[in-house]
Design a protein around this motif. Structure first.
Motif, PDB file in Angstrom:
ATOM      1  N   THR B  50      -5.917  -6.795  -8.165  1.00 13.82           N
ATOM      2  CA  THR B  50      -6.062  -6.361  -6.766  1.00 13.82           C
ATOM      3  C   THR B  50      -4.738  -6.278  -6.004  1.00 13.82           C
ATOM      4  O   THR B  50      -4.711  -5.796  -4.869  1.00 13.82           O
ATOM      5  N   PHE B  51      -3.641  -6.753  -6.647  1.00 11.14           N
ATOM      6  CA  PHE B  51      -2.324  -6.714  -5.993  1.00 11.14           C
ATOM      7  C   PHE B  51      -1.260  -6.210  -6.957  1.00 11.14           C
ATOM      8  O   PHE B  51      -1.328  -6.494  -8.155  1.00 11.14           O
ATOM      9  N   THR B  52      -0.287  -5.485  -6.425  1.00 11.45           N
ATOM     10  CA  THR B  52       0.919  -5.116  -7.179  1.00 11.45           C
ATOM     11  C   THR B  52       2.028  -6.049  -6.700  1.00 11.45           C
ATOM     12  O   THR B  52       2.217  -6.206  -5.484  1.00 11.45           O
ATOM     13  N   GLY B  53       2.746  -6.678  -7.626  1.00  8.18           N
ATOM     14  CA  GLY B  53       3.802  -7.618  -7.225  1.00  8.18           C
ATOM     15  C   GLY B  53       3.224  -8.971  -6.867  1.00  8.18           C
ATOM     16  O   GLY B  53       2.051  -9.254  -7.147  1.00  8.18           O
ATOM     17  N   ASN B  54       4.052  -9.805  -6.212  1.00  6.56           N
ATOM     18  CA  ASN B  54       3.640 -11.181  -5.923  1.00  6.56           C
ATOM     19  C   ASN B  54       3.133 -11.318  -4.493  1.00  6.56           C
ATOM     20  O   ASN B  54       3.893 -11.182  -3.531  1.00  6.56           O
ATOM     21  N   ALA B  55       1.831 -11.590  -4.380  1.00 13.92           N
ATOM     22  CA  ALA B  55       1.217 -11.852  -3.074  1.00 13.92           C
ATOM     23  C   ALA B  55       0.449 -13.168  -3.187  1.00 13.92           C
ATOM     24  O   ALA B  55      -0.101 -13.482  -4.248  1.00 13.92           O
ATOM     25  N   TYR B  56       0.443 -13.950  -2.120  1.00 17.50           N
ATOM     26  CA  TYR B  56      -0.181 -15.277  -2.132  1.00 17.50           C
ATOM     27  C   TYR B  56      -1.163 -15.375  -0.975  1.00 17.50           C
ATOM     28  O   TYR B  56      -0.826 -15.030   0.165  1.00 17.50           O
ATOM     29  N   ASN B  57      -2.355 -15.859  -1.248  1.00 19.64           N
ATOM     30  CA  ASN B  57      -3.423 -15.907  -0.250  1.00 19.64           C
ATOM     31  C   ASN B  57      -3.893 -17.341  -0.014  1.00 19.64           C
ATOM     32  O   ASN B  57      -4.099 -18.090  -0.963  1.00 19.64           O
ATOM     33  N   ILE B  58      -4.044 -17.705   1.262  1.00 20.15           N
ATOM     34  CA  ILE B  58      -4.698 -18.975   1.572  1.00 20.15           C
ATOM     35  C   ILE B  58      -5.806 -18.734   2.595  1.00 20.15           C
ATOM     36  O   ILE B  58      -5.562 -18.109   3.643  1.00 20.15           O
ATOM     37  N   GLY B  59      -7.016 -19.168   2.259  1.00 26.09           N
ATOM     38  CA  GLY B  59      -8.138 -19.049   3.186  1.00 26.09           C
ATOM     39  C   GLY B  59      -8.016 -20.098   4.281  1.00 26.09           C
ATOM     40  O   GLY B  59      -7.696 -21.258   4.002  1.00 26.09           O
ATOM     41  N   LEU B  60      -8.233 -19.707   5.525  1.00 19.91           N
ATOM     42  CA  LEU B  60      -8.149 -20.649   6.653  1.00 19.91           C
ATOM     43  C   LEU B  60      -9.523 -20.917   7.260  1.00 19.91           C
ATOM     44  O   LEU B  60      -9.810 -22.028   7.689  1.00 19.91           O
ATOM     45  N   VAL B  61     -10.355 -19.903   7.302  1.00 21.69           N
ATOM     46  CA  VAL B  61     -11.734 -20.052   7.783  1.00 21.69           C
ATOM     47  C   VAL B  61     -12.631 -19.312   6.799  1.00 21.69           C
ATOM     48  O   VAL B  61     -12.473 -18.101   6.599  1.00 21.69           O
ATOM     49  N   ASP B  62     -13.548 -20.044   6.180  1.00 23.75           N
ATOM     50  CA  ASP B  62     -14.510 -19.401   5.277  1.00 23.75           C
ATOM     51  C   ASP B  62     -15.641 -18.788   6.095  1.00 23.75           C
ATOM     52  O   ASP B  62     -16.044 -19.342   7.121  1.00 23.75           O
ATOM     53  N   LYS B 147     -22.071  -8.518   6.761  1.00 25.67           N
ATOM     54  CA  LYS B 147     -22.127  -7.151   6.201  1.00 25.67           C
ATOM     55  C   LYS B 147     -21.338  -7.036   4.887  1.00 25.67           C
ATOM     56  O   LYS B 147     -21.365  -5.987   4.232  1.00 25.67           O
ATOM     57  N   GLY B 148     -20.584  -8.081   4.554  1.00 30.87           N
ATOM     58  CA  GLY B 148     -19.732  -8.040   3.357  1.00 30.87           C
ATOM     59  C   GLY B 148     -18.290  -8.303   3.753  1.00 30.87           C
ATOM     60  O   GLY B 148     -17.950  -8.268   4.943  1.00 30.87           O
ATOM     61  N   ILE B 149     -17.432  -8.563   2.766  1.00 29.37           N
ATOM     62  CA  ILE B 149     -16.040  -8.916   3.099  1.00 29.37           C
ATOM     63  C   ILE B 149     -15.060  -7.836   2.654  1.00 29.37           C
ATOM     64  O   ILE B 149     -14.318  -7.303   3.468  1.00 29.37           O
ATOM     65  N   VAL B 150     -15.051  -7.532   1.348  1.00 25.54           N
ATOM     66  CA  VAL B 150     -14.055  -6.548   0.871  1.00 25.54           C
ATOM     67  C   VAL B 150     -14.575  -5.834  -0.374  1.00 25.54           C
ATOM     68  O   VAL B 150     -15.274  -6.442  -1.203  1.00 25.54           O
ATOM     69  N   ASN B 151     -14.238  -4.569  -0.506  1.00 23.50           N
ATOM     70  CA  ASN B 151     -14.507  -3.802  -1.725  1.00 23.50           C
ATOM     71  C   ASN B 151     -13.175  -3.279  -2.257  1.00 23.50           C
ATOM     72  O   ASN B 151     -12.491  -2.496  -1.580  1.00 23.50           O
ATOM     73  N   TRP B 152     -12.810  -3.714  -3.459  1.00 23.23           N
ATOM     74  CA  TRP B 152     -11.504  -3.378  -4.017  1.00 23.23           C
ATOM     75  C   TRP B 152     -11.525  -2.053  -4.785  1.00 23.23           C
ATOM     76  O   TRP B 152     -12.467  -1.782  -5.517  1.00 23.23           O
ATOM     77  N   ASP B 153     -10.452  -1.281  -4.647  1.00 17.59           N
ATOM     78  CA  ASP B 153     -10.291  -0.037  -5.395  1.00 17.59           C
ATOM     79  C   ASP B 153      -8.991  -0.063  -6.205  1.00 17.59           C
ATOM     80  O   ASP B 153      -8.499  -1.136  -6.533  1.00 17.59           O
ATOM     81  N   GLU B 154      -8.428   1.115  -6.472  1.00 16.41           N
ATOM     82  CA  GLU B 154      -7.284   1.230  -7.386  1.00 16.41           C
ATOM     83  C   GLU B 154      -5.954   0.790  -6.732  1.00 16.41           C
ATOM     84  O   GLU B 154      -5.832   0.727  -5.520  1.00 16.41           O
ATOM     85  N   ALA B 155      -4.958   0.517  -7.592  1.00 17.30           N
ATOM     86  CA  ALA B 155      -3.621   0.114  -7.132  1.00 17.30           C
ATOM     87  C   ALA B 155      -2.937   1.254  -6.374  1.00 17.30           C
ATOM     88  O   ALA B 155      -3.286   2.430  -6.544  1.00 17.30           O
ATOM     89  N   VAL B 156      -1.972   0.891  -5.536  1.00 20.06           N
ATOM     90  CA  VAL B 156      -1.188   1.872  -4.779  1.00 20.06           C
ATOM     91  C   VAL B 156       0.048   2.230  -5.604  1.00 20.06           C
ATOM     92  O   VAL B 156       0.906   1.372  -5.835  1.00 20.06           O
ATOM     93  N   PRO B 157       0.152   3.474  -6.069  1.00 17.92           N
ATOM     94  CA  PRO B 157       1.305   3.831  -6.926  1.00 17.92           C
ATOM     95  C   PRO B 157       2.600   3.885  -6.120  1.00 17.92           C
ATOM     96  O   PRO B 157       2.578   4.045  -4.897  1.00 17.92           O
ATOM     97  N   ASP B 158       3.727   3.765  -6.858  1.00 19.58           N
ATOM     98  CA  ASP B 158       5.043   3.761  -6.213  1.00 19.58           C
ATOM     99  C   ASP B 158       5.258   4.953  -5.280  1.00 19.58           C
ATOM    100  O   ASP B 158       5.844   4.819  -4.206  1.00 19.58           O
TER     101      ASP B 158
END
Lengths: 165, 165
Positions: B50-62, B147-158
């Motif tokens: 779901t990510f290109t490169g290094n991304a870091y996620n922390i949930g704060l409110v579920d 209603k839902g949170i996220v629907n993932w699709d394809e990577a973003v090309p350069d």
């Protein structure tokens, strides 16, 4: 002549060391002063009908019928706090800098600071603000704004504000 | 003897000035380095699905049934970005530090930075991430999570990522 050289050198060393040290002290003082990190413009001063002390509010997302969410930033100067109030659909607070207090009615005052996240349920009275010595930068998120945003009540007296353990 | 005194003094002055300047340069370098201000812990590395490169996620409110809102922080290292994705109830982004890009499908890539606020409507495809040279710290707010949170699709090309004008 030798003692002259010693005196001249000592004076030069002292003068330069003082100049160098003075410049470094100024930089350390700058880092130490308790001005909080501001991400957003300060905004408008909160009314004395709803805040004690100096608090500044800037709206970031206005409630609309699509996202039904209001977001903004409040900067509380040291000693400043909101009146007691409640939100028909509750509220989330995200503390981005500083130190402050949050109290849900009937519970003890809790200390909040940079990195804290607070949830307040719908129609529950609470208040929030800065600590006495350090200000507070906080984002607020009001969800489901179709139910309403905020209902203001009375000011928080000093004996409640200062009751933090 | 007078010329000896001049030489000794010159050496002392140069040495002290260099030492003083060096210490100041180190402090300026510290302020200039591109490490972003972190309000929250870095969290978990985002998946390469779901990510290109290094991304870091922390949930704060579920997400829960009362506030129906999810909040979290993503730190994107320079060059990192999300895949294309959409949110059934839309999304709000609050940029707390750094520089990055956001694109709603069919529109140009927009530059976002500390203090920017982005709204993405429900079921509209978008992506977001850091710029090529500077990272990005961003809070996300997902409203009406029933209603839902996220629907993932394809990577973003350069070629899309680098199309910012």
């Amino acid at each position: 002549m030798k003692s002259n050289l010693t005196i001249v050198c000592t004076i030069i060393i002292c003068a330069l060391a003082m100049a160098c040290n003075n410049s470094r002290n100024q930089e350390i003082m700058k880092a130490d002063k308790k001005e909080l990190a501001a991400i957003f413009p300060k905004g408008e001063k909160g009314l004395s009908e709803t805040f004690t002390g100096n608090a500044y509010n800037i709206g970031l997302v206005d409630a609309d019928s699509i996202l039904t969410t209001a977001v903004g930033n409040v900067y509380f100067e040291p000693g400043a706090r909101s009146n007691w109030h409640s939100h028909p659909a509750g509220q989330i607070l995200i503390i981005t800098d500083g130190v402050g207090y949050h109290q849900i009615e009937g519970r003890p005052v809790e200390i909040i600071k940079k990195g804290s996240v607070v949830k307040c349920p719908p129609n529950v009275r609470h208040w929030h603000g800065a600590s006495e010595d350090v200000g507070l930068q906080q984002l607020y998120i009001v969800p489901n704004t179709e139910k309403g945003i905020v209902n203001w009540d009375e000011a928080v007296p000093d004996e409640v504000y200062k009751s933090v353990k």
